[in-house]
Design a protein around this motif. Sequence first.
Motif, short mmCIF file in Angstrom:
data_model
loop_
_atom_site.label_atom_id
_atom_site.label_comp_id
_atom_site.label_asym_id
_atom_site.label_seq_id
_atom_site.Cartn_x
_atom_site.Cartn_y
_atom_site.Cartn_z
N ASN A 53 96.58 53.79 -19.97
CA ASN A 53 96.54 55.16 -19.47
C ASN A 53 97.64 56.01 -20.12
OD1 ASN A 53 95.36 57.18 -17.87
ND2 ASN A 53 96.95 56.96 -16.32
N ALA A 107 95.09 56.92 -28.13
CA ALA A 107 94.14 57.20 -27.05
C ALA A 107 94.72 56.82 -25.69
CB ALA A 107 92.83 56.45 -27.29
N THR A 108 94.87 55.52 -25.42
CA THR A 108 95.33 55.09 -24.10
C THR A 108 96.26 53.89 -24.08
OG1 THR A 108 93.39 53.69 -23.76
CG2 THR A 108 93.24 55.96 -22.96
N THR A 114 98.12 58.67 -22.34
CA THR A 114 97.52 59.81 -23.02
C THR A 114 98.58 60.47 -23.91
OG1 THR A 114 98.17 61.30 -21.25
CG2 THR A 114 95.99 60.25 -21.05
N GLN A 115 98.20 61.50 -24.63
CA GLN A 115 99.16 62.23 -25.46
C GLN A 115 100.31 62.77 -24.62
OE1 GLN A 115 98.89 62.82 -29.08
NE2 GLN A 115 101.05 63.14 -28.63
#
Length: 87
Positions: free
Chosen positions: A11, A53-54, A13-14
Amino acid sequence: MGGCDSVTYHNVTQNVFDCLKKKLEHAGVKVPAGNEGEIEGYGVKGHFKWDGATNLTITITSKPLILPCGTIMGKLNDTVHDCGGAT
């Protein structure tokens, strides 16, 4: 000087990745630009790789003998969770 087992955070993210990098830099850890590289601070060296991505994997490659892996990973876990990521 030994290392620690790799840990993969999910999880990420950017926004989480950017938050994590800022918090580490604010704490005195050198973090290069980009999605992969070497980090260093307080006698601890490591490698990170974010898939964009994650998933973020961090491996501590060397550390002072008197500093347990559990302490290092606990601080990393807290910082990742503070930024919204998960183990």
